[in-house]
Design a protein around this motif. Structure first.
Motif, PDB file in Angstrom:
ATOM      1  N   GLN A  12       5.610  -5.131   6.732  1.00  0.00           N
ATOM      2  CA  GLN A  12       4.783  -5.004   7.922  1.00  0.00           C
ATOM      3  C   GLN A  12       3.777  -3.868   7.759  1.00  0.00           C
ATOM      4  N   ALA A  13       2.699  -3.969   8.484  1.00  0.00           N
ATOM      5  CA  ALA A  13       1.698  -2.909   8.469  1.00  0.00           C
ATOM      6  C   ALA A  13       2.355  -1.585   8.832  1.00  0.00           C
ATOM      7  N   GLY A  14       1.968  -0.549   8.101  1.00  0.00           N
ATOM      8  CA  GLY A  14       2.560   0.760   8.296  1.00  0.00           C
ATOM      9  C   GLY A  14       3.752   1.031   7.401  1.00  0.00           C
ATOM     10  N   GLY A  15       4.233  -0.003   6.746  1.00  0.00           N
ATOM     11  CA  GLY A  15       5.382   0.135   5.878  1.00  0.00           C
ATOM     12  C   GLY A  15       5.031   0.625   4.483  1.00  0.00           C
ATOM     13  N   SER A  16       6.048   0.636   3.621  1.00  0.00           N
ATOM     14  CA  SER A  16       5.883   1.151   2.260  1.00  0.00           C
ATOM     15  C   SER A  16       6.494   0.192   1.248  1.00  0.00           C
ATOM     16  N   LEU A  17       5.944   0.257   0.050  1.00  0.00           N
ATOM     17  CA  LEU A  17       6.486  -0.455  -1.105  1.00  0.00           C
ATOM     18  C   LEU A  17       6.260   0.405  -2.330  1.00  0.00           C
ATOM     19  N   ARG A  18       7.119   0.236  -3.306  1.00  0.00           N
ATOM     20  CA  ARG A  18       6.893   0.890  -4.588  1.00  0.00           C
ATOM     21  C   ARG A  18       6.853  -0.177  -5.674  1.00  0.00           C
ATOM     22  N   LEU A  19       5.734  -0.242  -6.349  1.00  0.00           N
ATOM     23  CA  LEU A  19       5.595  -1.143  -7.478  1.00  0.00           C
ATOM     24  C   LEU A  19       5.968  -0.413  -8.763  1.00  0.00           C
ATOM     25  N   SER A  20       6.535  -1.163  -9.683  1.00  0.00           N
ATOM     26  CA  SER A  20       6.877  -0.620 -10.997  1.00  0.00           C
ATOM     27  C   SER A  20       6.235  -1.490 -12.068  1.00  0.00           C
ATOM     28  N   SER A  58      -6.542   9.335 -10.542  1.00  0.00           N
ATOM     29  CA  SER A  58      -7.624   9.120  -9.584  1.00  0.00           C
ATOM     30  C   SER A  58      -7.367   7.810  -8.845  1.00  0.00           C
ATOM     31  N   TYR A  59      -8.027   7.678  -7.685  1.00  0.00           N
ATOM     32  CA  TYR A  59      -7.739   6.568  -6.794  1.00  0.00           C
ATOM     33  C   TYR A  59      -9.036   5.982  -6.230  1.00  0.00           C
ATOM     34  N   ALA A  60      -8.955   4.719  -5.880  1.00  0.00           N
ATOM     35  CA  ALA A  60     -10.034   4.121  -5.119  1.00  0.00           C
ATOM     36  C   ALA A  60     -10.056   4.765  -3.732  1.00  0.00           C
ATOM     37  N   ASP A  61     -11.238   4.874  -3.150  1.00  0.00           N
ATOM     38  CA  ASP A  61     -11.366   5.500  -1.831  1.00  0.00           C
ATOM     39  C   ASP A  61     -10.509   4.780  -0.794  1.00  0.00           C
ATOM     40  N   SER A  62     -10.364   3.476  -0.940  1.00  0.00           N
ATOM     41  CA  SER A  62      -9.643   2.681   0.051  1.00  0.00           C
ATOM     42  C   SER A  62      -8.149   2.989   0.105  1.00  0.00           C
ATOM     43  N   VAL A  63      -7.604   3.605  -0.937  1.00  0.00           N
ATOM     44  CA  VAL A  63      -6.167   3.878  -0.970  1.00  0.00           C
ATOM     45  C   VAL A  63      -5.864   5.375  -1.061  1.00  0.00           C
ATOM     46  N   LYS A  64      -6.877   6.191  -1.188  1.00  0.00           N
ATOM     47  CA  LYS A  64      -6.678   7.627  -1.349  1.00  0.00           C
ATOM     48  C   LYS A  64      -5.925   8.195  -0.162  1.00  0.00           C
ATOM     49  N   GLY A  65      -4.901   8.974  -0.460  1.00  0.00           N
ATOM     50  CA  GLY A  65      -4.090   9.569   0.597  1.00  0.00           C
ATOM     51  C   GLY A  65      -2.923   8.702   1.028  1.00  0.00           C
ATOM     52  N   ARG A  66      -2.921   7.440   0.620  1.00  0.00           N
ATOM     53  CA  ARG A  66      -1.829   6.522   0.987  1.00  0.00           C
ATOM     54  C   ARG A  66      -1.018   6.084  -0.230  1.00  0.00           C
ATOM     55  N   PHE A  67      -1.676   5.951  -1.374  1.00  0.00           N
ATOM     56  CA  PHE A  67      -1.001   5.485  -2.591  1.00  0.00           C
ATOM     57  C   PHE A  67      -0.863   6.641  -3.577  1.00  0.00           C
ATOM     58  N   LYS A  86      -1.696  -1.529   4.937  1.00  0.00           N
ATOM     59  CA  LYS A  86      -2.554  -2.228   5.877  1.00  0.00           C
ATOM     60  C   LYS A  86      -2.672  -3.694   5.446  1.00  0.00           C
ATOM     61  N   PRO A  87      -2.988  -4.572   6.381  1.00  0.00           N
ATOM     62  CA  PRO A  87      -3.165  -5.980   6.003  1.00  0.00           C
ATOM     63  C   PRO A  87      -4.192  -6.163   4.890  1.00  0.00           C
TER      64      PRO A  87
END
Length: 123
Positions: A12-20, A58-67, A86-87
């Motif tokens: 759901q939006a607001g949630g978390s996942l960890r990819l490996s 480094s990060y894309a601006d769209s994910v900076k601070g979240r990923f 986010k969706p």
């Protein structure tokens, strides 16, 4: 280098996942690593990259601070911690390897790709 990404799913939006992303074959520590994503009908885009040592990222601006991207050399694995999802983060996520950190933010610059893992964020 063979790469295998996993850890995707539905959240759901607001949630978390960890990819490996598990790497095998040539020396994992010789490569900068990156995550990209591709949403339906869109081009594959850069998400995050990390240097061989893990000391630079480094990060894309769209994910900076979240990923957050990280790597565990002992486990030959790179991670992508995704928070406050986010969706619009819905996409197939790919990990990739490049022997040059400077070019590890462009699809054309990557040397190896893994199969993707689907991330779906519901609103």
């Amino acid at each position: 280098v063979q790469l295998q990404a996993f850890g995707g799913g539905l959240v759901q939006a607001g949630g978390s996942l960890r990819l490996s992303c598990a790497a095998s074959g040539r020396t994992f520590s010789s490569y900068a690593m990156a995550w990209f994503r591709q949403a339906p009908g869109k081009e594959r885009e850069f998400v995050a990259r990390i240097s061989r040592s893990g000391g630079s990222a480094s990060y894309a601006d769209s994910v900076k601070g979240r990923f957050t991207i990280s790597r565990d050399v002992a486990k030959n694995t790179v991670y992508l911690q995704m928070n406050s999802l986010k969706p619009e983060d819905t996409a197939v996520y790919y990990c990739a390897a490049d022997n040059n950190y400077a070019s590890a933010s462009t699809t054309s610059g990557m040397d190896y790709w893994g199969k993707g893992t689907q991330v779906t964020v519901s609103s």
